[in-house]
Design an enzyme around this catalytic site. Structure first.
Site, PDB file in Angstrom:
ATOM      1  N   LYS B  11       0.845  -1.196   0.000  1.00 45.82           N
ATOM      2  CA  LYS B  11       0.000   0.000   0.000  1.00 45.82           C
ATOM      3  C   LYS B  11       0.878   1.243   0.000  1.00 45.82           C
ATOM      4  O   LYS B  11       1.835   1.327   0.753  1.00 45.82           O
ATOM      5  CB  LYS B  11      -0.879   0.006   1.265  1.00 45.82           C
ATOM      6  N   THR B  56      -4.269  -5.053   0.978  1.00 47.04           N
ATOM      7  CA  THR B  56      -3.571  -3.772   1.177  1.00 47.04           C
ATOM      8  C   THR B  56      -4.404  -2.850   2.065  1.00 47.04           C
ATOM      9  O   THR B  56      -3.858  -2.003   2.763  1.00 47.04           O
ATOM     10  CB  THR B  56      -3.253  -3.090  -0.174  1.00 47.04           C
ATOM     11  N   HIS B 246      19.896  24.842 -13.216  1.00 48.87           N
ATOM     12  CA  HIS B 246      20.669  25.883 -13.878  1.00 48.87           C
ATOM     13  C   HIS B 246      20.013  27.256 -13.771  1.00 48.87           C
ATOM     14  O   HIS B 246      18.810  27.401 -13.893  1.00 48.87           O
ATOM     15  CB  HIS B 246      20.851  25.521 -15.351  1.00 48.87           C
TER      16      HIS B 246
END
Lengths: 280, 280, 280, 280
Positions: B11, B56, B246
Site C-alpha cells: 500500500k 492492502t 541551472h
C-alpha cells in the site's frame, strides 16, 4: 577515511521535437531524454579536476545534434544511437544509458480522418525506453509504457483473503478495477520493428485487462503479462506495475438510498501497489 | 511458457498524523507511508487464490493501529515497528519494507518564539526512511532527506572540462549553484538517537554546501558526503543526488546593458544530474 | 455575425533571478512574472494584422532588461515599474497589468546564523503582487501571499450548524484546523515600505491564527482579517481564502483502541473552501 | 472599524463516479465537483454563530445523494440539479454555484471496437461546466473544455509586429503552433442536447485550428470562435484562452548542421498568453 563509491552523472529532461515533412503528412515526435554516464570520474569528485568531464550541457547539445543527424523513427532506435555515440566518442566513459519518453501525440481526427499536420495529445501515458550499454557488452533495451490509465466496471472480484484483527475490507464479487499501469519489456532478440512490437504488446495488455475475470489485481496482471509473452515472441520478460486506484462504494443507506454498485468515490491515496515480472 | 518472476505488493500513500498533547506543547508528525511485502504469493497470480494475501486495505489499517499503539517519535522507529509487526504476524511474508516520508512541519514562530500548538510547513523537503528486513536477517535502515532546495551565489566555478565539436558552454569562474538535493544514509550501527544523527547530518551537508569552493557539482557533493562521514561516526555511507538547477546568465548586451553576474534565468529543464555514494 | 469582445494577451511564467552583491551579503530574489496588455488589438484578431502587436517575446525581454535597470528591492516596486514602462512605451496599450510571484528563499542558517551567500527554500508559500493600471488612472496594487500552509492542533471547534437529512458530520469541540491560506491586500495609500507592511501583515495573520478560539473557519478568517486592518493602517481591505484541509479522526474502536484526538488521516480532497473580504 | 465584505464558501474537489449498467454497455462518468454558496452568513464570521451554516461536509453528501437520485447524463444537467437543490433547501442561501469537471474517459478500443465495460483515459483535457443561480434569477450556464493540447506543424506565421530596442524575436513564416486551449461558452437558450452542442463545438474548434492559415495566435483564436458561433446557433459567446506553448527552432549551425524547420525544443515557460471573447 571517506572514498568514492558508485557514481554517475548526466542530463535530465532534455526535450526535443522532430518534424519530418513527408508528402502525405508531417511525422512529429516529442521526446524527453535523460543521459547518464559511468566512468573514470574520481578525480573530479575528490580533486575538482574536470579534465575527464563531458559537460552535461554538451550532452544536451548531443541530443539536438543527433536528432538532426539520425533517421531513427522510434524512441528505441534514437536511444541506441545516443548511447553508441557517447561510448564511441568518450573513452573515459565505461557505461552509458539513455532513457527516452515519448508523449502520446496522435494525428488529430477532423471529420473522422487523421489530419496531415495537426496533432492532439491523446492520453496521459508516455511511451518509454531505457537503453544501457557497458563498454564491450551488448545493449540492454527495455521498452515500456508509463501511466496507462484504464478502468473496468465489471469482472473484478476480491474475496477469500486473509482476515485478521485489523481487517475491515468487505469481500466484493463485483467491484471497479482502475489502475495507472506501467509496463516494461525486455527482448529475447532485437525485433523486426520496435513499433510493431510495441503496438502488439499494448493491444494485448488492453485486451486481457478488458476481458479478464479478475479475482485480484495480481491475477489479472499475471494473465496480462502471460498473454504478452504468448502474443509477442521477441519479448523475453515483462514487468507490470499496477497500482490499484480505488473507487469506494458510497454508503448511501445513511440517506435512505440503496447503492446497487452505481455510485463510487474515486480516491488517489492511499492506493494499492502490485508489481511483478512475468518471464519465459 | 510464462512463469512468475520477482514480485511484491503493498500500500502506498497511507497518510497519518499523530498529535501528542504534552504539557509544554503538542508534538505533531505527519507521515506518508508505503508498505511492501515479498513472499509466497504465486498462487494468487497464477490461480487467483487469495488465501495467502493480506489485503492492502489491512496494511493501511495496520498503519493507523500502530500509530496509536506505538511510542515511536521518529520515522525510523515507526518504520522499524511496522516492518517487524508485518513479519511477525504474517508467516507467508519473507521480506517486508516500509518507507516513511515526514513533512517539514515546524512550530510556527509567533513574536520570535515557537508556538506550542501551531505548525507551519517550513520547506518543500521531506524527511525520509526506508526500512527493509528479510526474515531472519538484520534490519536495513536508510534515512534521508528528499527535495532540499538550496542555492549559493558565489564560490562556484566550472572550468577545464572536455571540449569537443558539440561544446557550446562557456567556462565560468563564478556561477550560481542551485540544487534540489536528495541524501540517503545507512548506518554502521544503530545510533543513540535517529533525530540527533539526522540533525547533525543535515547541518553538515548545509554547512559544507555553503562554504565550499566548488570546482564542480561533483567536487562539492563529494566534500559534503566526506564531511558527513567525519562528523557523524555512526553513518557508514551516504548517497547524494544533486541535480544542477541551472540559472542562465542573461545576455543583456543585445539591449546595450552589461550583466556583471546579476541577472539570471532559472530553468527547471533540462537539468544536470549528479549522483554518488561516499563511503568509509 | 461574430465580433470581438474583451481580450488581452501577454507573457506568463517569465522567471528572473537577481543577485545584488553587497558588502555584507548577497541579496537574491527569484521572481516569476506575468504581463498582460489590453488595447487596440482588434485588427490582429480579425485580419491577422500584427502592426499593433508587441510580441510576447519582447515582453519577456522587457522583464530581463528592467531587472538590470531597476533598483526595485520589492516585488511591488518591480511590478509598478514594469507596468509604467509598458504603458509609456506602447501608445496602443490602454491598460497593463503585471503579476509577480516571489519564492521564499531564506538565507540558510549555518550554525544558527544566516549565511551571507547561501539560500534555502523555506516554504511552499509565494509572496505575490498584482499591479494594474488603466491609462490615465491610478495604480491598483494588490499584494499577497499564496500557499501559506499552517495547522493548529487545538482551539478549533465546529458545532451548532444546520442539520438536515444529509448531515453525517459529528459536532466537534476540539478538531485539527489546517489550511493552505491565500491572502491579498489592497492599500489605502502607498505604504512607506512594502516590505514592512508585508511582514506586519503576515505576522498578524499568523499570530491570530495561532491564538484564536475558533468556532469555525469563517470565525477565525474574519478575526485574522480584522486584526490586519487594526495593525496595519495603510491596508484598505484584505481578501482571505482558507480552504479547510481536513484531518479526519480515525475510528480505531474497530481495533479495540480508543482515539483521544491523537490519530488523524489528512486528506487533500474533498476540501472545504472559505473566502471573504474584510474591509474598513 | 472592520466589516465583512463579499464572501462565499463551499466544498471543492468532491469526486464522484457513476456507473449505469445498460444492456449494451456500462455508461460511466467521473465528475469532480465544486459547490459554492453566497448568503446571510455574517454572524458566522463575526460571532462564530453557525446556525445558518450548512456544513461543507453536507454539501459533499449532497453530491453523492444527488448522483444516485439524478438521471442526469451530462455534467450540465447534474450541475443544474445541484444548484437548484441547494437553493430550494436552504433559504439562507441567496446564490449558489456548481462547477463540474469531467475526465475524458473513453470506451477502450479493443480490436478496433469500443469495449462495453472498459474505459481508458483519453487525454489530459477536462470537460467543464459552471452553473450559477442567484435566487429568483435565471440560471447562468457556462460549458467548456480545459486543457485541450493541440499542435500544428505548418500554416502558422508571425510577422509584421512592432519592433523596438528590446525586440530579439525573428519573424517566422512557418513555425510550430502549439497550445493548451481552454474554451468556455455561454448559451443564447438551453440547447436540445448539451452533449450534441459540446461535440459540435469541439469538432469546430479542432477543425479550424487544423486548417487555418494562421498569421498569429490571435488570428486563429478569433476564427475558431467565429466558426463556433456560425456552426452552433445556441451559443451566445465563447471565451478562448490559448497560451502559446513555444517550440524553439534549435540553432544547429554551431554544429555545422542546417535546420530546415525540423528540430525544435518545446518549452513550458515562459509562454505566451492570449485570451478573447467572441460574441454575436
Amino acid at each position: 577515511m571517506a572514498h568514492l563509491g558508485e557514481n554517475r552523472y548526466g542530463k535530465s529532461r532534455v526535450r526535443v521535437m522532430k518534424v519530418v515533412r513527408q508528402a502525405t503528412h508531417h511525422a512529429m515526435k516529442e521526446w524527453n531524454v535523460r543521459v547518464l554516464l559511468h566512468g573514470d570520474f574520481e578525480s573530479c569528485f575528490t580533486e575538482g579536476d574536470n579534465s575527464m568531464i563531458l559537460p552535461t550541457d554538451t550532452m544536451k547539445n548531443t541530443v539536438y545534434w543527433l536528432a538532426r543527424e539520425s533517421n531513427a523513427t522510434t524512441l528505441e532506435e534514437f536511444a541506441i544511437e545516443l548511447v553508441d555515440y557517447l561510448l564511441s566518442n568518450n573513452p573515459q566513459v565505461t557505461k552509458a544509458s539513455a532513457e527516452v519518453e515519448e508523449k502520446k501525440w496522435d494525428q488529430a481526427l477532423i471529420d473522422g480522418a487523421p489530419h496531415a499536420t495537426t496533432y492532439k495529445l491523446g492520453g496521459p501515458e508516455l511511451q518509454t525506453v531505457e537503453v544501457v550499454r557497458e563498454r564491450g557488452d551488448a545493449l540492454k533495451i527495455t521498452s515500456g509504457i508509463d501511466g496507462l490509465v484504464v478502468l473496468k466496471t465489471t469482472k473484478s472480484a476480491f474475496t477469500g483473503y486473509i482476515k485478521d484483527k485489523l481487517t475491515t475490507l468487505p469481500e466484493s464479487t463485483d467491484r471497479i478495477f482502475g489502475t495507472r499501469a506501467t509496463a516494461a519489456w525486455e527482448y529475447l532478440h532485437p525485433p523486426d520493428s520496435y513499433e510493431t512490437t510495441r503496438s502488439s504488446t499494448l493491444a494485448t495488455l488492453l485486451r486481457v485487462f478488458a476481458d479478464h475475470d479478475s479475482l485480484s489485481v495480481q491475477h489479472t496482471l499475471y494473465d496480462m503479462g502471460k498473454a504478452v509473452l504468448e502474443a509477442v515472441p521477441e519479448i523475453a520478460r515483462i514487468t507490470l506495475t499496477m497500482p490499484n486506484l480505488h473507487c469506494l462504494l458510497v454508503d448511501l443507506s445513511r440517506f435512505g438510498q440503496d447503492n446497487p454498485n452505481q455510485i463510487f468515490v474515486p480516491i488517489d491515496e492511499p492506493h494499492g501497489y502490485i508489481e511483478a515480472v512475468i518471464e519465459r
